[in-house]
Enzyme design. Structure first.
Site, short mmCIF file in Angstrom:
data_model
loop_
_atom_site.label_atom_id
_atom_site.label_comp_id
_atom_site.label_asym_id
_atom_site.label_seq_id
_atom_site.Cartn_x
_atom_site.Cartn_y
_atom_site.Cartn_z
N LYS A 48 0.79 -1.24 0.00
CA LYS A 48 0.00 0.00 0.00
C LYS A 48 0.82 1.29 0.00
O LYS A 48 0.32 2.34 0.39
CB LYS A 48 -1.02 0.03 1.16
CG LYS A 48 -1.85 -1.23 1.32
CD LYS A 48 -2.37 -1.78 0.01
CE LYS A 48 -3.46 -0.93 -0.61
NZ LYS A 48 -3.78 -1.41 -1.98
N HIS A 108 7.27 -7.38 -2.03
CA HIS A 108 6.94 -6.66 -0.79
C HIS A 108 7.87 -7.10 0.35
O HIS A 108 7.64 -6.76 1.50
CB HIS A 108 5.50 -6.94 -0.36
CG HIS A 108 4.45 -6.21 -1.14
ND1 HIS A 108 4.60 -4.91 -1.57
CD2 HIS A 108 3.21 -6.59 -1.54
CE1 HIS A 108 3.49 -4.54 -2.22
NE2 HIS A 108 2.65 -5.53 -2.21
N SER A 138 -4.90 2.39 4.45
CA SER A 138 -5.01 1.77 3.14
C SER A 138 -4.93 0.24 3.23
O SER A 138 -5.70 -0.48 2.57
CB SER A 138 -3.89 2.31 2.25
OG SER A 138 -3.96 1.74 0.97
N MET A 256 -8.35 0.84 -6.10
CA MET A 256 -7.94 2.24 -6.14
C MET A 256 -8.95 2.99 -5.29
O MET A 256 -10.05 3.30 -5.77
CB MET A 256 -7.99 2.79 -7.57
CG MET A 256 -7.15 2.04 -8.56
SD MET A 256 -5.53 2.76 -8.71
CE MET A 256 -4.73 1.48 -9.67
#
Ligand SMILES: *[C@@H]1O[C@H](CO)[C@@H](O)[C@H](O)[C@H]1NC(C)=O
Ligand SMILES: *[C@@H]1O[C@H](CO)[C@@H](O)[C@H](O)[C@H]1NC(C)=O
Length: 295
Positions: A48, A108, A138, A256
């Site tokens: 994020k 990640h 987020s 999004m």
């Protein structure tokens, strides 16, 4: 609640100090032994932090601003996600191994778990960091809509999980600090989400220089346009609408969502904010890394 009919790939384990889905833990040796090539470009982020955004910018830079070329396939097909393994689907490793060079890849993973070959081959790495308050909000919404991640629980519960680093890919604090400490030792361009929001053209130019493509002003403006939030949200090759609802349910929360700086103010209570700031001060005492939490 998902817990009643949890699938194999919906179980998560503490693996090498960070929470990861079962299939990733089981394929760990393969992931760790991934053979990078010297001309690989790696995009590394904590979840994020603007990953998809950066991926789209990089792909457009490589295609000299040609938006049609960047619409050749969805993001996760164009740029393999190294440690992602969903049984029954092609893994990130298989995708990467089948891909022609030069490859752009995504991870990640924190720096100490990234396949060592990326560092040994001195690959170019782009790292993007985002302030932890917005990252937390987020990530919370992302875990609600992404069925491949643990159920986040209530906001209050999630707040504690995030602070404790008990979320997939581990502690935000260790992640951003680890990559920051390594940035001068390797070919790492360390960027900030907040700078990209504030002055996208400037940051895109930095990215283009790092990648080795000098772009003229007109192309830069085109890339700024095609990677603005509103345009990307409606780009079916960038908005993750091609992923089956079984994995991502955009009706719960769109992939999004807002793409702003400071949305955390709509979620953090005064007490949570105080607790957060105190904890942040301690965890960030041993780094020169600083963040903007608002404009
Ligand atoms: C993705 O893009 C398509 C095409 O523009 C649009 O119809 C859809 O609503 C978008 N999906 C999300 C979740 O924003
Ligand atoms: C900062 O402190 C944490 C926890 O004490 C430690 O794990 C980390 O390695 C330290 N980082 C640096 C850059 O010294």
């Amino acid at each position: 609640h998902r817990n009643n009919h949890q699938k194999y790939w919906e179980l998560f384990y503490d693996h090498k100090g960070i929470l990861q889905p079962t299939p990733t833990c089981e394929a760990w040796d393969q992931i760790c032994n991934f053979q990078a090539k010297p001309d690989d470009l790696l995009i590394a982020t904590y979840p994020k932090a603007g990953t998809t955004w950066t991926e789209e910018i990089v792909d457009l830079i490589q295609n000299k601003g040609d938006a049609e070329k960047s619409k050749r396939a969805p993001t996760h097909i164009r740029i393999p996600f190294i440690e992602l393994i969903i049984p029954g689907m092609e893994s990130g490793l298989e995708q990467a191994n089948a891909m022609l060079s030069p490859r752009t890849l995504k991870t990640h993973l924190p720096i100490d778990l990234v396949p060592p070959s990326f560092l040994e081959k001195n690959c170019k790495i782009i790292y993007v960091a985002r302030n932890p308050k917005d990252s937390m909000v987020s990530y919370y919404h992302f875990q609600r809509m992404n069925k491949g991640l643990p159920d986040p629980g209530t906001w209050e519960e999630y707040f504690e999980s995030f602070l404790a680093g008990k979320v997939c890919w581990g502690s935000w604090y260790d992640h951003v600090k680890g990559w920051w400490e390594a940035k001068d030792q390797y070919r790492i361009l360390y960027l900030f989400y907040e700078d990209m929001k504030k002055n996208p053209k400037h940051e895109i130019q930095k990215l283009a220089e790092f990648i080795g493509n000098n772009l003229d002003d007109e192309v830069l403006d085109k890339i700024v346009y095609h990677t603005s939030f509103d345009v990307m949200k409606l780009n079916p090759m960038a908005n993750y609408s091609s992923v089956p609802t079984e994995f991502m349910d955009h009706s719960i929360s769109p992939f999004m969502r807002k793409g702003t700086v400071g949305d955390w103010k709509n979620y953090f209570t005064v007490a949570q904010n105080e607790r957060f700031d105190e904890d942040y001060k301690k965890k960030m005492a041993n780094t020169s890394l600083t963040f903007h939490f608002q404009f």
